[in-house]
Every structure is written in structure tokens, then in C-alpha cells.
Scaffold this motif. Structure first.
Motif, PDB file in Angstrom:
ATOM      1  N   ARG A 116      11.124   9.017  -3.956  1.00 34.31           N
ATOM      2  CA  ARG A 116      11.643   7.679  -4.281  1.00 34.31           C
ATOM      3  C   ARG A 116      10.728   7.008  -5.292  1.00 34.31           C
ATOM      4  O   ARG A 116       9.538   7.299  -5.349  1.00 34.31           O
ATOM      5  CB  ARG A 116      11.719   6.814  -3.022  1.00 34.31           C
ATOM      6  N   THR A 117      11.277   6.080  -6.036  1.00 36.98           N
ATOM      7  CA  THR A 117      10.466   5.313  -6.971  1.00 36.98           C
ATOM      8  C   THR A 117       9.665   4.268  -6.203  1.00 36.98           C
ATOM      9  O   THR A 117       9.968   3.961  -5.038  1.00 36.98           O
ATOM     10  CB  THR A 117      11.343   4.593  -8.009  1.00 36.98           C
ATOM     11  N   LEU A 118       8.675   3.724  -6.863  1.00 37.55           N
ATOM     12  CA  LEU A 118       7.888   2.663  -6.251  1.00 37.55           C
ATOM     13  C   LEU A 118       8.785   1.483  -5.877  1.00 37.55           C
ATOM     14  O   LEU A 118       8.683   0.930  -4.782  1.00 37.55           O
ATOM     15  CB  LEU A 118       6.783   2.211  -7.198  1.00 37.55           C
TER      16      LEU A 118
ATOM     17  N   PHE B 116       0.839  -1.197   0.000  1.00 38.41           N
ATOM     18  CA  PHE B 116       0.000   0.000   0.000  1.00 38.41           C
ATOM     19  C   PHE B 116       0.872   1.243   0.000  1.00 38.41           C
ATOM     20  O   PHE B 116       1.819   1.337   0.777  1.00 38.41           O
ATOM     21  CB  PHE B 116      -0.873  -0.030   1.261  1.00 38.41           C
ATOM     22  N   ILE B 117       0.555   2.191  -0.875  1.00 38.10           N
ATOM     23  CA  ILE B 117       1.251   3.477  -0.868  1.00 38.10           C
ATOM     24  C   ILE B 117       0.211   4.585  -0.777  1.00 38.10           C
ATOM     25  O   ILE B 117      -0.881   4.478  -1.332  1.00 38.10           O
ATOM     26  CB  ILE B 117       2.140   3.692  -2.114  1.00 38.10           C
TER      27      ILE B 117
ATOM     28  N   ALA C 118       3.876   2.188   2.610  1.00 38.96           N
ATOM     29  CA  ALA C 118       4.917   3.215   2.506  1.00 38.96           C
ATOM     30  C   ALA C 118       4.286   4.566   2.207  1.00 38.96           C
ATOM     31  O   ALA C 118       3.251   4.646   1.542  1.00 38.96           O
ATOM     32  CB  ALA C 118       5.914   2.850   1.411  1.00 38.96           C
ATOM     33  N   LEU C 119       4.943   5.590   2.691  1.00 32.00           N
ATOM     34  CA  LEU C 119       4.507   6.957   2.455  1.00 32.00           C
ATOM     35  C   LEU C 119       5.072   7.443   1.120  1.00 32.00           C
ATOM     36  O   LEU C 119       6.273   7.372   0.878  1.00 32.00           O
ATOM     37  CB  LEU C 119       4.993   7.864   3.589  1.00 32.00           C
ATOM     38  N   TRP C 120       4.182   7.934   0.259  1.00 31.66           N
ATOM     39  CA  TRP C 120       4.594   8.468  -1.027  1.00 31.66           C
ATOM     40  C   TRP C 120       4.907   9.953  -0.881  1.00 31.66           C
ATOM     41  O   TRP C 120       4.045  10.747  -0.502  1.00 31.66           O
ATOM     42  CB  TRP C 120       3.498   8.275  -2.072  1.00 31.66           C
ATOM     43  N   THR C 121       6.143  10.325  -1.152  1.00 31.50           N
ATOM     44  CA  THR C 121       6.547  11.735  -1.102  1.00 31.50           C
ATOM     45  C   THR C 121       7.007  12.235  -2.469  1.00 31.50           C
ATOM     46  O   THR C 121       7.265  13.424  -2.626  1.00 31.50           O
ATOM     47  CB  THR C 121       7.706  11.941  -0.106  1.00 31.50           C
ATOM     48  N   GLY C 122       7.139  11.321  -3.413  1.00 30.13           N
ATOM     49  CA  GLY C 122       7.650  11.678  -4.728  1.00 30.13           C
ATOM     50  C   GLY C 122       9.165  11.690  -4.795  1.00 30.13           C
ATOM     51  O   GLY C 122       9.738  11.956  -5.843  1.00 30.13           O
TER      52      GLY C 122
END
Length: 94
Positions: free
Chosen positions: A80-82, A55-56, A74-78
Motif C-alpha cells: 500500500r502507499t503511505l 509511524f511506519i 502502520a506496518l509497511w509491507t510495500g
């Protein structure tokens, strides 16, 4: 209605359908993150082992909710890549 339109845009116009197994969102499920019912509704829809779910999200509370349900999240911050997020969480998909 906006949420259905947004989901259709992401899934069809941005072609997320070719990169992901599914798109699960509040308007379709009748509950929203970080409510535990949201995560349980997704689990019922996908019929996968918890270990197979990654889950992102861009909100800390939603990531925490997923983790509380036993998901790898994981937290999506832009920043890092998936793939980097998956590796950081040591997610194998099994």
C-alpha cells in the motif's frame, strides 16, 4: 557507524528529507525499537502531540511498540502507499 551511513543515505541520497519531517534512528538516539525509550526519545526530539505522529515500520514488534506508546502506526509491507496506510489508520495529523 553503518547505521549513521544508512540514515544519511536514506535522508540525503534518496531525498527523504523532501518528503518527511524527520528521521530518527537508534544510533542517533542511543536506544532502539521496540524499547519504549526509543519512542519517548523521538517524542522529546519532535515536541509534537501524540496525535500528530504517524509511524511506519516493516516489523510488527516495532509497530506494536509505537501503538503501546499512543502513536498511530502502520506496518509497511510495500503493498500500500503511505497515503493508503494513513487513511487505513484514520490518521488526520492533528
Amino acid at each position: 557507524m553503518q547505521e549513521h551511513e544508512r540514515a544519511a543515505y536514506l535522508w540525503d541520497r534518496l531525498d527523504l528529507r523532501s518528503k518527511f519531517d524527520g528521521l530518527h534512528y537508534a544510533a542517533a538516539l542511543g536506544c532502539s525499537k521496540p524499547d519504549r525509550a526509543f519512542y519517548r526519545s523521538v517524542e522529546a526530539a519532535v515536541d509534537l502531540e501524540l496525535e500528530a505522529i504517524f509511524f511506519i515500520d516493516d516489523k510488527v514488534l516495532n509497530v506494536a511498540g509505537a501503538r503501546d506508546c499512543g502513536w498511530t502506526a502502520a506496518l509497511w509491507t510495500g503493498q500500500r502507499t503511505l497515503r493508503e496506510l494513513m487513511d487505513q489508520q484514520r490518521w488526520t495529523g492533528s
